[in-house]
Design a protein around this motif. Structure first.
Motif, PDB file in Angstrom:
ATOM      1  N   ALA A  83      44.176  52.345  37.110  1.00 39.51           N
ATOM      2  CA  ALA A  83      44.076  51.581  35.695  1.00 39.51           C
ATOM      3  C   ALA A  83      45.484  51.843  35.210  1.00 39.51           C
ATOM      4  O   ALA A  83      46.476  52.564  35.804  1.00 39.51           O
ATOM      5  CB  ALA A  83      43.275  52.624  34.907  1.00 39.51           C
TER       6      ALA A  83
ATOM      7  N   TYR B  26      46.550  44.320  35.551  1.00 39.09           N
ATOM      8  CA  TYR B  26      45.432  45.148  35.216  1.00 39.09           C
ATOM      9  C   TYR B  26      44.949  44.322  33.818  1.00 39.09           C
ATOM     10  O   TYR B  26      45.241  44.611  32.611  1.00 39.09           O
ATOM     11  CB  TYR B  26      45.740  46.462  34.616  1.00 39.09           C
TER      12      TYR B  26
ATOM     13  N   GLN C 135      42.059  46.661  37.270  1.00 40.74           N
ATOM     14  CA  GLN C 135      42.426  45.435  38.076  1.00 40.74           C
ATOM     15  C   GLN C 135      40.914  44.534  38.287  1.00 40.74           C
ATOM     16  O   GLN C 135      41.280  43.180  38.495  1.00 40.74           O
ATOM     17  CB  GLN C 135      42.649  46.061  39.379  1.00 40.74           C
TER      18      GLN C 135
END
Length: 418
Positions: A153, A161, A224
Motif C-alpha cells: 500500500a 496505487y 494496487q
C-alpha cells in the motif's frame, strides 16, 4: 456534537420503522403459509460430558500446533479475555440458550481457574477434565478461518496505487431498533440521511464503481488492486506494507449495513469455479486471470467495510489483540465473548505432489485439537459457526482459505459452579 434531527426527518424515520414492521408481518404470513415444513433437525444443546469422555477430549489437544511451546504461553490471551469479562456484571447472563444459563461471574471464575492451572497443564493436561465441566455444543459447528493479510500500500495515490481504502464516513449512522419495539431486539439499522429521506448506506457498487465517497478525504491508504480491498474486508483487518518497507495495521472501523453475499457462491452458481474447488485462493486466481470481470463480480457483494490505521493489532470485538490459533470469532449469543473452550477440527495443510495426484485436492486434512477463546465476532458468524484466527503469513492464508469443516467445541465451566 450530535446533530439535531428536524421534525420531518424524525417523522419519516418513524414511518420507515412502521413500514418495516408491516413488511415483517406480511413476510411471516406469506412465507409461513406457503413454505414446506422443514426437515426435522437434531435438538441443539450444550451437552455436559462425563469425566471419562472429557478425558478423551483432553488427550486430543496438541498445544504446540497452536504455535506455542507451553500452556503458560497462553497466559496473555487468557488475561485479555479476563479483562473483558470482569467489566460485565457478575450476576448478569452471558449465555441464555438451549436451556443453559451461564453468568459473567461463572466465565470470570473459569478464566481465573485457567490462569492458576496453566503452569501445570504441560505435565497434567487431565486437570482440565478434573476441574471443568465440558459442555459440548450440538449439533457440530462449522469451522472456517480468517487471517491478517499482507497488502502492499501507499499513504498517497500514485499510478501504481490507484484504489482507496476508506475510513468510516461521518454520515454513516446506526440505531438499535429494540428501543422502538422488543421484536427487534439485537437488530441494528444502518442508514444515511439525504434531504428529508432516510436511505440505506451506499453499497459496494456505489462506492467503488460510482465513486460515491470520492473527494471527502476519507482515504486512509491506497492499494494496487481492487481485489486487495475486497479480501481485506472479508478478513476484517490486515497489515499494510508501505513503499519504504514500514508496516501498519489496518483495522475494522465500521460497515455499511448491507447484506453480505458470498462471492464464492456467486461464482459457483455461474459455473466459473468447480463445485468442489471453491477457496479464497481459487477465487483470487480466477480474478487475476479475468481482470475484465473483476469489478462486476466484486460488486455482487453489496457489503462494505471501513478501516482505520494503527501501530498494533489486530483487535477483536473485545477490544483486545487477537492470538493466532487461539482467538475465535463466534456468535456471542451462542458462545459468549470472553468464554474459554476446547475444540477439535480437521485442519487443512498443503498437499504434497503425490497426495494431490491421488486425491485431486491441493490440501490434506489433519486432526487438530486446541484451546480457544471467544474474542471476536463477524457478520457471517451466526449460531453454530466459528471462525478461527490463523494469524498472518503464507500458512495462515492457506489454512484460512481452505478451512471449512465440521468440528467439536466444548465450553469450559468450573465444576464447583455447576
Amino acid at each position: 456534537m450530535n446533530k439535531r434531527v428536524e421534525f420531518p426527518r424524525l417523522f419519516l424515520f418513524r414511518s420507515t420503522l412502521r413500514w418495516l414492521a408491516v413488511c415483517s408481518c406480511l413476510t411471516v404470513l406469506v412465507i409461513g403459509g406457503c413454505a414446506p415444513k422443514p426437515e426435522p433437525q437434531l435438538e441443539p444443546m450444550f451437552r455436559p460430558l462425563e469425566t471419562a469422555e472429557a478425558q478423551k477430549v483432553v488427550r486430543l489437544l496438541d498445544i504446540k500446533a497452536q504455535g506455542v511451546t507451553s500452556w503458560a504461553d497462553l497466559q496473555p490471551a487468557v488475561e485479555r479475555s479476563l479483562a473483558y469479562v470482569t467489566r460485565r456484571p457478575a450476576d448478569g447472563l452471558a449465555l441464555d440458550k438451549y436451556g443453559r444459563k451461564i453468568t459473567w461471574g461463572q466465565l470470570e471464575s473459569t478464566l481465573h481457574l485457567l490462569l492458576g492451572l496453566l503452569p501445570r497443564l504441560d505435565a497434567e493436561p487431565e486437570l482440565l477434565a478434573q476441574y471443568f465441566t465440558l459442555l459440548r455444543l450440538e449439533p457440530q459447528p462449522l469451522f472456517t478461518g480468517y487471517y491478517e493479510p499482507y497488502i502492499h500500500a501507499s499513504p498517497e495515490r500514485t499510478a501504481a496505487y490507484p484504489f482507496p481504502i476508506y475510513g468510516k464516513p461521518a454520515d454513516l449512522k446506526t440505531v438499535r431498533l429494540e428501543q422502538f419495539h422488543p421484536r427487534w431486539k439485537g437488530e441494528v439499522l444502518t442508514y444515511r440521511i439525504e434531504g428529508d429521506e432516510i436511505l440505506p448506506y451506499f453499497d459496494r457498487e456505489a462506492i467503488d464503481s460510482k465513486k460515491a465517497l470520492q473527494g471527502r478525504g476519507l482515504e486512509v491508504a491506497w492499494v494496487q488492486d481492487l481485489a486487495d480491498i475486497f479480501f481485506l474486508q472479508v478478513q476484517g483487518s490486515g497489515r499494510l506494507i508501505m513503499p519504504d518497507g514500514s508496516e501498519k495495521h489496518v483495522l475494522y472501523a465500521g460497515k455499511n449495513g448491507r447484506e453480505y453475499v458470498s462471492l464464492g457462491r456467486v461464482m459457483k452458481e455461474r459455473g466459473l469455479l468447480p463445485q468442489d474447488g471453491i477457496s479464497m485462493q481459487s477465487i483470487r486466481a480466477y480474478l487475476d486471470a479475468h481482470p475484465e470481470e473483476e469489478r462486476e463480480l466484486l460488486n455482487t457483494n453489496p457489503s462494505y467495510v471501513f478501516f482505520r490505521i494503527s501501530d498494533d493489532g489486530p483487535y477483536g470485538s473485545i477490544n483486545q489483540v487477537l492470538t493466532p490459533w487461539a482467538s475465535l470469532a463466534t456468535d456471542r449469543n451462542t458462545l459468549p465473548l470472553g468464554s474459554a473452550m476446547l475444540f477439535t477440527v480437521p485442519r487443512p495443510l498443503p498437499a504434497t505432489p503425490e497426495q494431490q495426484a491421488q486425491s485431486g485436492k491441493s490440501y490434506v486434512e489433519v486432526p487438530f485439537g486446541g484451546f480457544g477463546l471467544a474474542q471476536d465476532t463477524g457478520g457471517a458468524i451466526k449460531e453454530h459457526r466459528i471462525d478461527l484466527f490463523s494469524g498472518s503469513g503464507e500458512q495462515a492464508e492457506f489454512i484460512a482459505g481452505h478451512l471449512a469443516a465440521k468440528g467439536d467445541v466444548y465450553l469450559l465451566i468450573p465444576k464447583v459452579e455447576e
